[in-house]
Design an enzyme around this catalytic site. Sequence first.
Site, PDB file in Angstrom:
ATOM      1  CE  LYS A 169     -14.620  24.606 -12.926  1.00  0.00           C
ATOM      2  NZ  LYS A 169     -13.784  24.899 -14.141  1.00  0.00           N
ATOM      3  CG  ASP A 215     -11.766  14.390 -19.306  1.00  0.00           C
ATOM      4  OD1 ASP A 215     -12.882  14.639 -19.789  1.00  0.00           O
ATOM      5  OD2 ASP A 215     -11.392  13.244 -19.007  1.00  0.00           O
TER       6      ASP A 215
HETATM    7  N1  ATP Z   1      -9.121  23.097 -13.402  1.00  0.00           N
HETATM    8  C1  ATP Z   1      -8.857  24.109 -12.562  1.00  0.00           C
HETATM    9  N2  ATP Z   1      -7.662  24.171 -11.915  1.00  0.00           N
HETATM   10  C2  ATP Z   1      -7.392  25.167 -11.047  1.00  0.00           C
HETATM   11  N3  ATP Z   1      -8.228  26.155 -10.755  1.00  0.00           N
HETATM   12  C3  ATP Z   1      -9.428  26.158 -11.353  1.00  0.00           C
HETATM   13  C4  ATP Z   1      -9.812  25.148 -12.283  1.00  0.00           C
HETATM   14  N4  ATP Z   1     -11.051  25.421 -12.705  1.00  0.00           N
HETATM   15  C5  ATP Z   1     -11.419  26.553 -12.069  1.00  0.00           C
HETATM   16  N5  ATP Z   1     -10.457  27.011 -11.252  1.00  0.00           N
HETATM   17  C6  ATP Z   1     -10.493  28.230 -10.397  1.00  0.00           C
HETATM   18  O1  ATP Z   1     -11.833  28.533 -10.105  1.00  0.00           O
HETATM   19  C7  ATP Z   1     -12.219  29.783 -10.689  1.00  0.00           C
HETATM   20  C8  ATP Z   1     -13.624  29.697 -11.234  1.00  0.00           C
HETATM   21  O2  ATP Z   1     -13.713  28.642 -12.167  1.00  0.00           O
HETATM   22  P1  ATP Z   1     -14.383  28.844 -13.610  1.00  0.00           P
HETATM   23  O3  ATP Z   1     -13.632  29.851 -14.358  1.00  0.00           O
HETATM   24  O4  ATP Z   1     -14.546  27.513 -14.227  1.00  0.00           O
HETATM   25  O5  ATP Z   1     -15.815  29.373 -13.148  1.00  0.00           O
HETATM   26  P2  ATP Z   1     -16.746  30.511 -13.721  1.00  0.00           P
HETATM   27  O6  ATP Z   1     -17.701  30.788 -12.659  1.00  0.00           O
HETATM   28  O7  ATP Z   1     -17.264  30.044 -15.018  1.00  0.00           O
HETATM   29  O8  ATP Z   1     -15.759  31.724 -13.938  1.00  0.00           O
HETATM   30  P3  ATP Z   1     -16.128  33.195 -14.499  1.00  0.00           P
HETATM   31  O9  ATP Z   1     -16.429  33.998 -13.332  1.00  0.00           O
HETATM   32  O10 ATP Z   1     -14.826  33.559 -15.135  1.00  0.00           O
HETATM   33  O11 ATP Z   1     -17.228  32.982 -15.458  1.00  0.00           O
HETATM   34  C9  ATP Z   1     -11.173  30.074 -11.743  1.00  0.00           C
HETATM   35  O12 ATP Z   1     -11.014  31.471 -11.932  1.00  0.00           O
HETATM   36  C10 ATP Z   1      -9.931  29.432 -11.145  1.00  0.00           C
HETATM   37  O13 ATP Z   1      -9.310  30.292 -10.222  1.00  0.00           O
END
Ligand code: ATP
Length: 577
Positions: A335, A370
């Site tokens: 990420k 984690d």
């Molecule tokens: N641990 C994980 N396992 C599988 N997919 C994940 C994981 N973490 C994130 N994702 C995928 O990546 C996408 C974006 O991650 P995350 O929700 O952490 O980011 P965000 O930018 O904070 O999201 P939002 O737009 O909801 O604020 C999630 O909607 C999911 O589809």
Amino acid sequence: MPGSPDRSLIESGAAIIAESFREYTKGFRDLTRHARAHFESANWHGVQHDAELRFDLYADAVAAGLARLIPLLQPLAEDRPTWTALREAYAAAVAQRGDVELAESFFNSFTRKIFHTIGVDSAVEFVSSRAGVTLDAERTVTVSFPRTGSLRRMIGEILEAYRFAPGWEDADGDAARVAIAMEDRLVAREVSGIALARPVFFRGKAAYLVGHVLSRSGDVPFVLALTNPAGKIVVDAVLLNEDEVSIVFSFARSYFFVEMEWPHETVAFLKTIMPRKPIAELYNAVGCNKHGKTELYRSILRHLETSDDRFEIAPGQRGMVMTVFTLPGLDVVFKVIKDKFDYPKTVTHQEVRDKYRLVFRHDRAGRLVDAQEFEHLEFDAARFSDALKRELTAVAGETVRFHGDTVVIGHLYTERRLRPLDVYLRENKSTAAHEAIVEYGQVLRDLAATNIFPGDMLLKNFGVTRHGRLIFYDYDELCLLTDCNFRTLPTPKTDLEEVSAEPWFYVGERDIFPEEFRSFLGLRRELLQTFLAYHGELLQVDFWHRMQNLHHRGEVVDIYPYKQSRRLREHDEELRR
Ligand SMILES: Nc1ncnc2c1ncn2[C@@H]1O[C@H](COP(=O)(O)OP(=O)(O)OP(=O)(O)O)[C@@H](O)[C@H]1O
Ligand SMILES: [Mg+2]
């Protein structure tokens, strides 16, 4: 004099790093001893305090070591041949230790700080371990209890061997209850003994004895969960299968405190109990998360070497704050914080990092994934799919740079890959979907009990594990429950207010209106009914105020890592302690 660093300087330098490592392990062991004392005296605030202290030990030891080393090495502190020589001298200095693999990771932390190493630097780092670590559990870390009579007697011998200062509340009764549970769930006459890890695993308000039941038809994982509800020690539950034990060791739980002279042997023994768990996660689980990170990194490199897998955009909805990718054959997501965040996100990069850090240090209650933080990773650009390359260049060009054949990623988090709940609900229509929604409410409850409000509660921000458990992973809006302001929606006084699309009353930044969850979640009708049937109270402010009051009173709530049905004594329905 590059190329021929002074021998005595090298010896003194290596001694400083080795000494810093000894300091670190001493601090680690002292805190582990306290964990026993806290459990015995039911000092739960002490447990929380020490968990905080332990997180800082490593970085503090590295910083203190560097502060002594740099003045000594001047002007050779950034001279690579000097560091190659330091590595050799340090390897000799730590060779006799039982935790050489941790000592090597510790050395790498020094070189990475000095050189801001991109990728790995084989000239100055321990790239692969020289520890000759085998993953054969050796007898030193286990204690065997051969069966000489009844199961009850064997369990009695275990309780006798693992004594705690305040004593057992009812050792005979507990031994009998454990024996009955074993008779229910195993073929009792085939049981020939029990092998346990010698150290006790302490975490939160519980302690665990961990091992195998030895049986003619194959070994069975075995965990006794111990608690201290009223001054004496009690066997609260017995777990007898891999899945249940694996949930105790989940990557969504905080790390244990365990006394270990030979961490690799403890980890090797745990691996025989939970063969599916990656070595990296087992090191994390026993509190050696820096080395766990090394192991994870090595497993990513190994996976790339032994497969044709390419990095791809992760399944599910794209994030507004994070861009997320994965390797299809490895259960990990990567990420990266995007350069700019989509509307309506207003957080800054630093705030996002602070949230991940908050989670890392907080009780994760079995519900918060984690996340390991990495800097300056380097990969072969050809291993990135075209779509991912385009995506990363477009939304995270400040952190991810493609230079010719390579890609350098300045900063990212790794997490276990889960099935996003929105995707899961599309794939699973019936019972599994309803079960997931019941779990969903339970996540909110467990987090509330540990003083966390997830913030962005949309389904896409929760993932499903292979055990069907739900875990939250989107941290940028997460906050302490006690920092939120839970409000009821005011009743409109005029028609104009009634039809207004925008709120006609003042909404503060931390204001939360639980009544709104109903429409916010966007659940289809039958799933919404399930949610309301099990968790209707979550739509009322009273529930949230009650949980806030609990934290204001300073109560420490620990979420059981096992089902109510595994508990051995009669209890009311409350699933927390
Ligand atoms: N641990 C994980 N396992 C599988 N997919 C994940 C994981 N973490 C994130 N994702 C995928 O990546 C996408 C974006 O991650 P995350 O929700 O952490 O980011 P965000 O930018 O904070 O999201 P939002 O737009 O909801 O604020 C999630 O909607 C999911 O589809
Ligand atoms: Mg999200």
